[in-house]
Design an enzyme around this catalytic site. Sequence first.
Site, mmCIF file in Angstrom:
data_model
loop_
_atom_site.group_PDB
_atom_site.id
_atom_site.type_symbol
_atom_site.label_atom_id
_atom_site.label_comp_id
_atom_site.label_asym_id
_atom_site.label_seq_id
_atom_site.Cartn_x
_atom_site.Cartn_y
_atom_site.Cartn_z
ATOM 1 N N SER A 17 54.158 34.283 70.318
ATOM 2 C CA SER A 17 54.850 33.975 71.460
ATOM 3 C C SER A 17 55.551 34.904 72.102
ATOM 4 C CB SER A 17 55.976 32.909 71.116
ATOM 5 O OG SER A 17 57.036 33.419 70.464
ATOM 6 N N VAL B 95 59.406 35.716 70.920
ATOM 7 C CA VAL B 95 59.428 36.310 69.881
ATOM 8 C C VAL B 95 58.892 37.825 70.058
ATOM 9 C CG1 VAL B 95 58.651 36.693 67.289
ATOM 10 C CG2 VAL B 95 59.179 34.361 68.300
ATOM 11 N N GLY B 96 57.919 37.968 70.921
ATOM 12 C CA GLY B 96 57.288 39.301 71.359
ATOM 13 C C GLY B 96 58.289 40.135 72.003
ATOM 14 N N GLU C 276 50.444 40.966 72.458
ATOM 15 C CA GLU C 276 49.543 39.939 72.995
ATOM 16 C C GLU C 276 50.229 38.615 72.761
ATOM 17 O OE1 GLU C 276 47.612 36.925 73.037
ATOM 18 O OE2 GLU C 276 46.502 37.626 71.382
ATOM 19 N N CYS D 14 45.451 31.144 72.405
ATOM 20 C CA CYS D 14 46.264 31.853 73.527
ATOM 21 C C CYS D 14 45.424 31.992 74.753
ATOM 22 C CB CYS D 14 46.898 33.036 72.790
ATOM 23 S SG CYS D 14 45.448 34.265 72.599
#
Length: 477
Positions: free
Chosen positions: A228, A231-232, A249, A283
Amino acid sequence: MQNIINGKFCDASNKATIKIVNPYTGRVIDTVPNSTEKDAKRAVEYALKAQKTWKNVPVHEKTKILYKFLKLVDENKDDLAKTLCKETGKPITQAYGEIANIRISFEAFCEKAKHLYGNVIPAGTEAGQEKTLQFTIREPLGVMLAIIPFNFPCDLFDQKVAPAILAGNTIIVKPPHQNPLTLIKLTKLLHDAGLPNGVVQILTGDGAIVGNALAKNENVHGITFTGSTAVGKLTYLNGAEHLAHVALELGGNDAFIVLKDADIDLAVKEVVWGRMYNTGQVCCASKRFIVEKEVLKEFEEKVVNTISKLIVGNPMDKKTDIGCLVTKGACEKAVKQIEKVVEQGGRIIYGGQSSGAVLQPTVITDIPKTADVALDEEIFAPVVSIIPCENAQEAIEIANASCYGLCGCVFTRDMKTAFEICSKLECGGTVINGASFHRSFEMPFGGYKLSGIGTEGVMSTFDQVTKTKTITLKNIF
């Protein structure tokens, strides 16, 4: 099952565990360690030590180990596919497909690793450098961390682990907490194939604890993350504290543009592939279906007719097309998102029912371009969100209004128009007359805007897992 640290199975230092549940049956399959910061620190120490030796192992010897690994994968494919199906809810036929991808990807990365040649800057290329020869070589980053999501754990294991270790790095895998079992088995097979201790380790547990501890460790030199955007961003900040090389990504809300001259039957066929695969948990799945009004009714009717024939059921049944979402909570979230779409003007014309972790394929139309789902709301479920548009220009405007920019696609018989739209879409990958859900192992895959930083694929990943050193020979001529 247990962590694999320095080649040995082990529990968490505090003996805490996490239950792994089959999302379709609700039954506990196994337990795994809920690792601690202490476990993370220990894994990094072993990885740092192992990397000093592993980086000097010749590429041809590294590839021999990985080809032995592929042989073991083939021998264990039934167990791997069934494990993946049970812990993820992925239809068994798709689980077998993901296991088959391991050979495709590892072989490709092995061959690429044999051709990581440097470059030469000849003497005299620049004024004053007539007696100087300069050339470059690739060196590993060092210790790497791979944070892997639940939806395609094996595919992302392939994309991250293979190039990292072939380039001379060691890597610690943080698998998804919902379904880590298949990746633990793959890590064991790597060791069974002869991979030295400490080169690939795997730690299960809560990402907020063990994931953050690993990302913050100053001896982790590279981080590759898929998941996500929220969190990325946190992972990016954690790595920034010690200037780790970070590749991300992240999320997507891909546009699927259907113009009035499109082959509607082809477009509908691609809806099934591009939105229903893995029960919509992709995704780069097409998520916003932007359709010109002249063909809107035909598109709606054919989509409903086609999707209504898909078989929803037990993921272990080979006849099943649609399994379940990864958890009951994921299904509940999707249901709430569907309700919001209706509140904001959408109209359900098929599906919408749920039970446990199972969500029936859902088609919603008449969605205004101002609705959250038409902009930045990503629904990770088998939901077709149809947004009417007046013309190609408006379709582009709707597509680019999102904060995401992973992939996109357009359906039209006019190739000039198709290329024009692809050039104007603000995303990392585009597809003409096919769903945006297209990711070969060879291609560089990555997004714009809040969909990520960097790309993955045979063509580009080695740039993410190595650093370039220039060696200069002065006065050599």
